[in-house]
Design a protein around this motif. Structure first.
Motif, PDB file in Angstrom:
ATOM      1  N   ALA A  32     -18.703  -0.577 -31.679  1.00  0.00           N
ATOM      2  CA  ALA A  32     -18.480  -1.906 -32.242  1.00  0.00           C
ATOM      3  C   ALA A  32     -17.105  -1.951 -32.880  1.00  0.00           C
ATOM      4  CB  ALA A  32     -19.576  -2.228 -33.260  1.00  0.00           C
ATOM      5  N   GLY A  33     -16.806  -3.082 -33.517  1.00  0.00           N
ATOM      6  CA  GLY A  33     -15.492  -3.279 -34.102  1.00  0.00           C
ATOM      7  C   GLY A  33     -14.480  -3.663 -33.025  1.00  0.00           C
ATOM      8  N   ARG A  34     -13.201  -3.585 -33.380  1.00  0.00           N
ATOM      9  CA  ARG A  34     -12.155  -3.972 -32.433  1.00  0.00           C
ATOM     10  C   ARG A  34     -12.222  -3.134 -31.162  1.00  0.00           C
ATOM     11  NH1 ARG A  34      -8.880  -4.746 -36.140  1.00  0.00           N
ATOM     12  NH2 ARG A  34      -7.770  -2.766 -36.213  1.00  0.00           N
ATOM     13  N   LEU A  35     -12.556  -1.848 -31.289  1.00  0.00           N
ATOM     14  CA  LEU A  35     -12.677  -0.984 -30.113  1.00  0.00           C
ATOM     15  C   LEU A  35     -13.794  -1.468 -29.201  1.00  0.00           C
ATOM     16  CD1 LEU A  35     -12.031   1.576 -28.485  1.00  0.00           C
ATOM     17  CD2 LEU A  35     -13.633   2.808 -29.978  1.00  0.00           C
TER      18      LEU A  35
ATOM     19  N   GLU B  22     -15.252  -8.995 -35.596  1.00  0.00           N
ATOM     20  CA  GLU B  22     -14.418  -9.644 -34.593  1.00  0.00           C
ATOM     21  C   GLU B  22     -14.896 -11.046 -34.248  1.00  0.00           C
ATOM     22  OE1 GLU B  22     -11.488  -8.174 -33.106  1.00  0.00           O
ATOM     23  OE2 GLU B  22     -11.887  -7.088 -34.969  1.00  0.00           O
ATOM     24  N   ARG B  23     -16.142 -11.364 -34.596  1.00  0.00           N
ATOM     25  CA  ARG B  23     -16.749 -12.658 -34.254  1.00  0.00           C
ATOM     26  C   ARG B  23     -16.780 -12.890 -32.747  1.00  0.00           C
ATOM     27  NH1 ARG B  23     -17.784 -16.300 -38.386  1.00  0.00           N
ATOM     28  NH2 ARG B  23     -17.822 -15.175 -40.365  1.00  0.00           N
ATOM     29  N   ARG B  24     -16.798 -11.809 -31.993  1.00  0.00           N
ATOM     30  CA  ARG B  24     -16.944 -11.840 -30.544  1.00  0.00           C
ATOM     31  C   ARG B  24     -17.917 -10.737 -30.180  1.00  0.00           C
ATOM     32  NH1 ARG B  24     -11.826 -10.425 -28.295  1.00  0.00           N
ATOM     33  NH2 ARG B  24     -12.704 -11.057 -26.292  1.00  0.00           N
ATOM     34  N   SER B  25     -18.258 -10.651 -28.912  1.00  0.00           N
ATOM     35  CA  SER B  25     -19.324  -9.727 -28.520  1.00  0.00           C
ATOM     36  C   SER B  25     -18.811  -8.369 -28.055  1.00  0.00           C
ATOM     37  CB  SER B  25     -20.168 -10.347 -27.402  1.00  0.00           C
ATOM     38  OG  SER B  25     -20.851 -11.488 -27.867  1.00  0.00           O
ATOM     39  N   HIS B  26     -19.544  -7.332 -28.457  1.00  0.00           N
ATOM     40  CA  HIS B  26     -19.388  -6.026 -27.839  1.00  0.00           C
ATOM     41  C   HIS B  26     -20.656  -5.759 -27.017  1.00  0.00           C
ATOM     42  CE1 HIS B  26     -21.067  -4.953 -31.970  1.00  0.00           C
ATOM     43  NE2 HIS B  26     -21.996  -4.484 -31.160  1.00  0.00           N
TER      44      HIS B  26
END
Length: 262
Positions: A150-153, A211-215
């Motif tokens: 998760a996170g930016r990565l 990130e408010r986007r999906s991983h």
């Protein structure tokens, strides 16, 4: 009149989480690792004797699994299904709290949330000290969300897999034929029961709270996270959920997916 037995089972399950200490234990264990009773007690701010009572109830109720090593008692979430339920409940509970709170008064989220129709969780509250600020910054860059990245990565990898046609979202998330060939070429294995009735989804979308986007979660997300750790592409920072991408990881991700990470 026949009483639906599912109602009683649901009430009993809900009662397991209807306590701040037990809920805090479950959220802490979303890092995917085993904790001792003492570690959980310190994390939740309760006495060891209190922690032991709550842990016994969670174990008996099937949410946690226990292992003993010497005089230490280790516990972890009982399964990936339990982790998914905890994640799902966390986001809906957060959304309910936000809807009931005055405008602008939103609490910090407790877990990464699966994407879908649920609203995005609130931004975390401001760090109280330098240590907390450092931890939050590291977790925003890269962390585990139970057993996936998760996170930016995590979000960057999800984008790369979609951009390269290894995963598609045209009719729900799925690994493409090209994606299966790519996984085989990298010796990344998915469990044989993934995607089958009673098994874990092959891939699922999980809304990233920073990130408010999906991983990516599911069996694919877990396999990628396991591979990254086993091959030392990432390494853990301290005892929390934060990860650091290693030089070998930067090189591997650049060569395999064209991803530039720092």
């Amino acid at each position: 009149m026949t009483v639906d037995p599912r109602g009683s089972a649901l009430a009993a399950f809900a009662a397991l989480l209807a306590d701040p200490t037990r809920a805090a234990f479950c959220c802490a264990l979303l890092d995917g690792r085993a904790w001792t009773a003492g570690e959980l007690a310190r994390a939740a701010g309760v006495a060891p004797s209190t922690a032991s009572e709550h842990l016994s109830r969670l174990i008996t109720g099937g949410l946690l699994a226990e292992a003993r090593q010497g005089r230490h008692r280790y516990v972890r979430l009982a399964s990936t299904a339990v982790a998914t339920v905890i994640e799902d409940l966390a986001v809906f509970a957060q959304a309910t709290a936000e809807a009931a709170a005055p405008t602008g008064a939103a609490a910090a989220p407790t877990a990464d949330a699966p994407a879908g129709n649920a609203p995005a969780p609130a931004v975390r509250s401001a760090p109280r000290n330098l240590g907390e600020a450092t931890r939050q910054s590291a977790e925003a860059r890269a962390r585990t969300c139970y057993d996936h990245l998760a996170g930016r990565l995590g979000v960057t990898l999800a984008d790369a897999l979609l951009d390269h046609g290894l995963v598609t979202d045209r009719a729900g998330l799925a690994v493409t034929e090209r994606g299966h060939h790519w996984l085989a070429a990298q010796a990344i294995e998915l469990p044989p029961h993934a995607g089958r009735p009673g098994g874990r989804p092959v891939v699922r979308s999980c809304l990233d709270w920073t990130e408010r986007r999906s991983h990516l979660g599911g069996a694919l997300g877990a396999a990628l996270c396991r591979t990254a750790l086993d091959r030392a592409w990432v390494e853990r920072i301290g005892t929390g959920r934060a990860l650091k991408v290693t030089p070998d990881g930067c090189r591997a991700l650049r060569e395999l997916l064209g991803v530039e990470v720092s």
